[in-house]
Design a protein around this motif. Structure first.
Motif, PDB file in Angstrom:
ATOM      1  N   ARG A 160      -6.537   0.542  11.548  1.00 47.41           N
ATOM      2  CA  ARG A 160      -7.509   1.043  10.532  1.00 47.41           C
ATOM      3  C   ARG A 160      -6.829   1.934   9.267  1.00 47.41           C
ATOM      4  O   ARG A 160      -7.662   2.361   8.413  1.00 47.41           O
ATOM      5  CB  ARG A 160      -8.548   2.037  11.079  1.00 47.41           C
ATOM      6  N   GLY A 161      -5.839   1.900   9.047  1.00 40.29           N
ATOM      7  CA  GLY A 161      -5.208   2.227   7.931  1.00 40.29           C
ATOM      8  C   GLY A 161      -5.268   3.737   7.688  1.00 40.29           C
ATOM      9  O   GLY A 161      -5.150   4.466   8.772  1.00 40.29           O
ATOM     10  N   LEU A 162      -5.442   4.286   6.498  1.00 44.30           N
ATOM     11  CA  LEU A 162      -5.533   5.627   6.008  1.00 44.30           C
ATOM     12  C   LEU A 162      -7.166   6.083   5.876  1.00 44.30           C
ATOM     13  O   LEU A 162      -7.843   5.186   5.656  1.00 44.30           O
ATOM     14  CB  LEU A 162      -4.844   6.019   4.856  1.00 44.30           C
ATOM     15  N   THR A 163      -7.330   7.259   6.549  1.00 45.25           N
ATOM     16  CA  THR A 163      -8.773   7.789   6.435  1.00 45.25           C
ATOM     17  C   THR A 163      -9.209   8.070   4.882  1.00 45.25           C
ATOM     18  O   THR A 163      -8.271   8.128   4.097  1.00 45.25           O
ATOM     19  CB  THR A 163      -8.868   8.850   7.136  1.00 45.25           C
ATOM     20  N   ASN A 164     -10.187   8.248   4.669  1.00 46.16           N
ATOM     21  CA  ASN A 164     -10.720   8.647   3.270  1.00 46.16           C
ATOM     22  C   ASN A 164     -10.225  10.077   2.853  1.00 46.16           C
ATOM     23  O   ASN A 164      -9.692  10.207   1.766  1.00 46.16           O
ATOM     24  CB  ASN A 164     -12.074   8.677   3.130  1.00 46.16           C
ATOM     25  N   GLU A 165     -10.021  10.872   4.043  1.00 50.49           N
ATOM     26  CA  GLU A 165      -9.537  12.103   3.698  1.00 50.49           C
ATOM     27  C   GLU A 165      -8.090  12.148   3.330  1.00 50.49           C
ATOM     28  O   GLU A 165      -7.695  12.669   2.553  1.00 50.49           O
ATOM     29  CB  GLU A 165      -9.590  13.046   4.712  1.00 50.49           C
ATOM     30  N   GLU A 166      -7.172  11.182   3.987  1.00 47.21           N
ATOM     31  CA  GLU A 166      -5.801  10.929   3.754  1.00 47.21           C
ATOM     32  C   GLU A 166      -5.684  10.435   2.451  1.00 47.21           C
ATOM     33  O   GLU A 166      -4.857  10.666   1.658  1.00 47.21           O
ATOM     34  CB  GLU A 166      -5.111  10.246   4.947  1.00 47.21           C
ATOM     35  N   LEU A 167      -6.557   9.498   2.128  1.00 47.15           N
ATOM     36  CA  LEU A 167      -6.358   8.813   0.816  1.00 47.15           C
ATOM     37  C   LEU A 167      -6.678   9.663  -0.485  1.00 47.15           C
ATOM     38  O   LEU A 167      -6.123   9.395  -1.558  1.00 47.15           O
ATOM     39  CB  LEU A 167      -7.436   7.427   0.772  1.00 47.15           C
ATOM     40  N   ALA A 168      -7.514  10.710  -0.111  1.00 51.87           N
ATOM     41  CA  ALA A 168      -7.689  11.697  -1.080  1.00 51.87           C
ATOM     42  C   ALA A 168      -6.482  12.467  -1.505  1.00 51.87           C
ATOM     43  O   ALA A 168      -6.629  13.239  -2.500  1.00 51.87           O
ATOM     44  CB  ALA A 168      -8.917  12.466  -0.683  1.00 51.87           C
ATOM     45  N   LEU A 169      -5.522  12.487  -0.590  1.00 48.80           N
ATOM     46  CA  LEU A 169      -4.330  13.413  -0.958  1.00 48.80           C
ATOM     47  C   LEU A 169      -3.222  12.476  -2.072  1.00 48.80           C
ATOM     48  O   LEU A 169      -2.447  13.240  -2.433  1.00 48.80           O
ATOM     49  CB  LEU A 169      -3.469  13.423   0.504  1.00 48.80           C
ATOM     50  N   CYS A 170      -3.744  11.359  -2.128  1.00 49.27           N
ATOM     51  CA  CYS A 170      -2.953  10.583  -2.934  1.00 49.27           C
ATOM     52  C   CYS A 170      -3.326  10.272  -4.505  1.00 49.27           C
ATOM     53  O   CYS A 170      -4.435  10.492  -4.702  1.00 49.27           O
ATOM     54  CB  CYS A 170      -2.934   9.082  -2.540  1.00 49.27           C
ATOM     55  N   HIS A 171      -2.187  10.447  -5.374  1.00 53.42           N
ATOM     56  CA  HIS A 171      -2.730  10.111  -6.635  1.00 53.42           C
ATOM     57  C   HIS A 171      -3.057   8.878  -6.978  1.00 53.42           C
ATOM     58  O   HIS A 171      -4.157   8.526  -7.869  1.00 53.42           O
ATOM     59  CB  HIS A 171      -1.356  10.442  -7.746  1.00 53.42           C
ATOM     60  N   TYR A 172      -2.598   7.720  -6.306  1.00 60.48           N
ATOM     61  CA  TYR A 172      -2.993   6.259  -6.554  1.00 60.48           C
ATOM     62  C   TYR A 172      -3.129   5.403  -5.385  1.00 60.48           C
ATOM     63  O   TYR A 172      -2.458   6.161  -4.216  1.00 60.48           O
ATOM     64  CB  TYR A 172      -1.979   5.617  -7.577  1.00 60.48           C
ATOM     65  N   HIS A 173      -3.926   4.574  -5.196  1.00 62.05           N
ATOM     66  CA  HIS A 173      -3.936   3.646  -4.225  1.00 62.05           C
ATOM     67  C   HIS A 173      -3.362   2.236  -4.474  1.00 62.05           C
ATOM     68  O   HIS A 173      -3.462   2.042  -5.591  1.00 62.05           O
ATOM     69  CB  HIS A 173      -5.526   3.731  -3.776  1.00 62.05           C
ATOM     70  N   VAL A 174      -2.431   1.660  -3.883  1.00 59.94           N
ATOM     71  CA  VAL A 174      -1.833   0.516  -3.824  1.00 59.94           C
ATOM     72  C   VAL A 174      -2.440  -0.608  -3.028  1.00 59.94           C
ATOM     73  O   VAL A 174      -2.477  -0.223  -1.910  1.00 59.94           O
ATOM     74  CB  VAL A 174      -0.584   0.674  -3.903  1.00 59.94           C
ATOM     75  N   HIS A 175      -2.787  -1.729  -3.562  1.00 61.29           N
ATOM     76  CA  HIS A 175      -3.125  -2.837  -2.615  1.00 61.29           C
ATOM     77  C   HIS A 175      -2.394  -3.996  -2.830  1.00 61.29           C
ATOM     78  O   HIS A 175      -2.005  -4.319  -3.843  1.00 61.29           O
ATOM     79  CB  HIS A 175      -4.701  -3.049  -3.132  1.00 61.29           C
ATOM     80  N   ILE A 176      -2.090  -4.492  -1.544  1.00 65.80           N
ATOM     81  CA  ILE A 176      -1.407  -5.853  -1.598  1.00 65.80           C
ATOM     82  C   ILE A 176      -2.155  -6.903  -1.867  1.00 65.80           C
ATOM     83  O   ILE A 176      -3.056  -7.010  -0.665  1.00 65.80           O
ATOM     84  CB  ILE A 176      -0.331  -5.922  -0.540  1.00 65.80           C
ATOM     85  N   PRO A 177      -2.103  -7.721  -2.577  1.00 66.18           N
ATOM     86  CA  PRO A 177      -3.019  -8.974  -2.829  1.00 66.18           C
ATOM     87  C   PRO A 177      -3.018 -10.015  -2.028  1.00 66.18           C
ATOM     88  O   PRO A 177      -2.530 -11.221  -2.332  1.00 66.18           O
ATOM     89  CB  PRO A 177      -3.032  -9.236  -4.396  1.00 66.18           C
ATOM     90  N   THR A 178      -3.290  -9.737  -0.854  1.00 63.72           N
ATOM     91  CA  THR A 178      -3.150 -10.924   0.295  1.00 63.72           C
ATOM     92  C   THR A 178      -4.239 -11.979   0.118  1.00 63.72           C
ATOM     93  O   THR A 178      -5.332 -11.427  -0.571  1.00 63.72           O
ATOM     94  CB  THR A 178      -3.155 -10.286   1.845  1.00 63.72           C
ATOM     95  N   ASP A 179      -4.272 -12.943   0.798  1.00 63.20           N
ATOM     96  CA  ASP A 179      -5.483 -13.772   0.384  1.00 63.20           C
ATOM     97  C   ASP A 179      -6.564 -13.341   1.549  1.00 63.20           C
ATOM     98  O   ASP A 179      -6.673 -12.651   2.411  1.00 63.20           O
ATOM     99  CB  ASP A 179      -4.871 -15.317   1.536  1.00 63.20           C
ATOM    100  N   GLU A 180      -7.679 -13.658   0.620  1.00 64.27           N
ATOM    101  CA  GLU A 180      -8.912 -12.805   1.024  1.00 64.27           C
ATOM    102  C   GLU A 180      -9.467 -13.304   2.637  1.00 64.27           C
ATOM    103  O   GLU A 180     -10.221 -12.642   3.114  1.00 64.27           O
ATOM    104  CB  GLU A 180      -9.936 -13.163   0.203  1.00 64.27           C
ATOM    105  N   HIS A 181      -8.980 -14.519   2.839  1.00 61.98           N
ATOM    106  CA  HIS A 181      -9.525 -15.212   4.286  1.00 61.98           C
ATOM    107  C   HIS A 181      -8.559 -14.722   5.247  1.00 61.98           C
ATOM    108  O   HIS A 181      -8.924 -14.956   6.520  1.00 61.98           O
ATOM    109  CB  HIS A 181      -9.444 -16.416   3.976  1.00 61.98           C
ATOM    110  N   PHE A 182      -7.368 -14.013   5.004  1.00 58.16           N
ATOM    111  CA  PHE A 182      -6.291 -13.670   5.883  1.00 58.16           C
ATOM    112  C   PHE A 182      -5.659 -12.394   5.513  1.00 58.16           C
ATOM    113  O   PHE A 182      -4.417 -12.605   5.268  1.00 58.16           O
ATOM    114  CB  PHE A 182      -5.551 -14.578   6.543  1.00 58.16           C
TER     115      PHE A 182
END
Length: 260
Positions: free
Chosen positions: A129-151
């Motif tokens: 489940r990745g990072l929680t909202n509370e954990e993401l709130a500790l970050c200056h930026y969020h990085v997203h790896i642009p994987t295929d939306e179907h997988f």
């Protein structure tokens, strides 16, 4: 410069993913690994999957909370695979690497810097489940790896490999330049994660004291304020100024209550 980058794994379940992460890091010249409450570590499977990156596992630091892992970091980037209820500054892996080396280069060029003090952290969440909202709130930026939306599901060690590669490329590009590419100067060092967390605690307490914030009905107030200040990137002097304002506000509020 690569030694100023920390890889952080949060609550990793499978020790093999820790080993594979160490291998990915060593491939790209990264060496600092911090584990937040891993389920199984040390572990033989981690060593086996590291494929001769045992030295990274031996030096790995284990802590109980993400706040501890980020206490001395001035830049924090969290990996996010899904959209959140509240938008946050979202960057690509390539933009992430550029931002990290931009900040490191600026910090290292400071005239009063004898040894590198800038520390950047890239944070990876749980396998399921990745990072929680509370954990993401500790970050200056969020990085997203642009994987295929179907997988879009990506193994945590594979995610580390992708971002570590981008960091490696950015490092090689910066080291080949005769003059620094980062033209913007800053007059003070960035505030550490520990200092920023103390500011947020001070801010919340002050808002409660003056009756602006009800912790029993928070309405995402502190999360929105975190987003505001994380987007701004506070330096050490700015944190001190803001905390001075908060202290003066508390004194005024307490004095008014006493006079009533």
């Amino acid at each position: 410069m690569l030694q100023q980058i920390r890889i952080v794994l949060v609550n990793t379940t499978h020790p093999g993913n820790i080993g594979a992460t160490a291998r990915a890091m060593k491939n790209m010249g990264l060496a600092e690994l911090v584990l937040v409450a891993p389920k199984h570590f040390p572990n033989e499977e981690a060593n086996a999957r590291s494929s001769r990156a045992d030295d990274i596992l031996e030096r790995a630091i284990v802590v109980d909370t993400l706040e501890q892992a980020l206490a001395d970091c001035q830049l924090v980037v969290g990996t996010s695979a899904r959209q959140r209820n509240m938008p946050w500054p979202l960057i690509s892996p390539r933009q992430m690497a550029g931002q990290v080396f931009s900040d490191i280069a600026k910090a290292n060029q400071a005239p009063d810097t004898q040894t590198p003090t800038m520390k950047a952290a890239v944070v990876f969440g749980r396998e399921d489940r990745g990072l929680t909202n509370e954990e993401l709130a500790l970050c200056h930026y969020h990085v997203h790896i642009p994987t295929d939306e179907h997988f879009s599901s990506l193994n945590v060690a594979a995610a580390v490999q992708v971002l570590a590669y981008e960091l490696r490329v950015a490092y090689l590009d910066s080291s080949q330049q005769v003059a620094p590419a980062w033209q913007e100067d800053w007059d003070n060092p960035w505030a550490s994660g520990e200092d920023v967390e103390r500011f947020y605690q001070h801010l919340e307490q002050t808002l409660i004291e003056i009756g602006f914030h009800d912790p029993n009905n928070p309405r995402l107030l502190m999360t929105r304020l975190r987003r505001l200040y994380q987007r701004t990137r506070l330096d050490q002097v700015e944190v001190n100024i803001l905390r001075g304002i908060l202290s003066t506000t508390q004194k005024a509020a307490r004095g008014q209550k006493e006079s009533n």
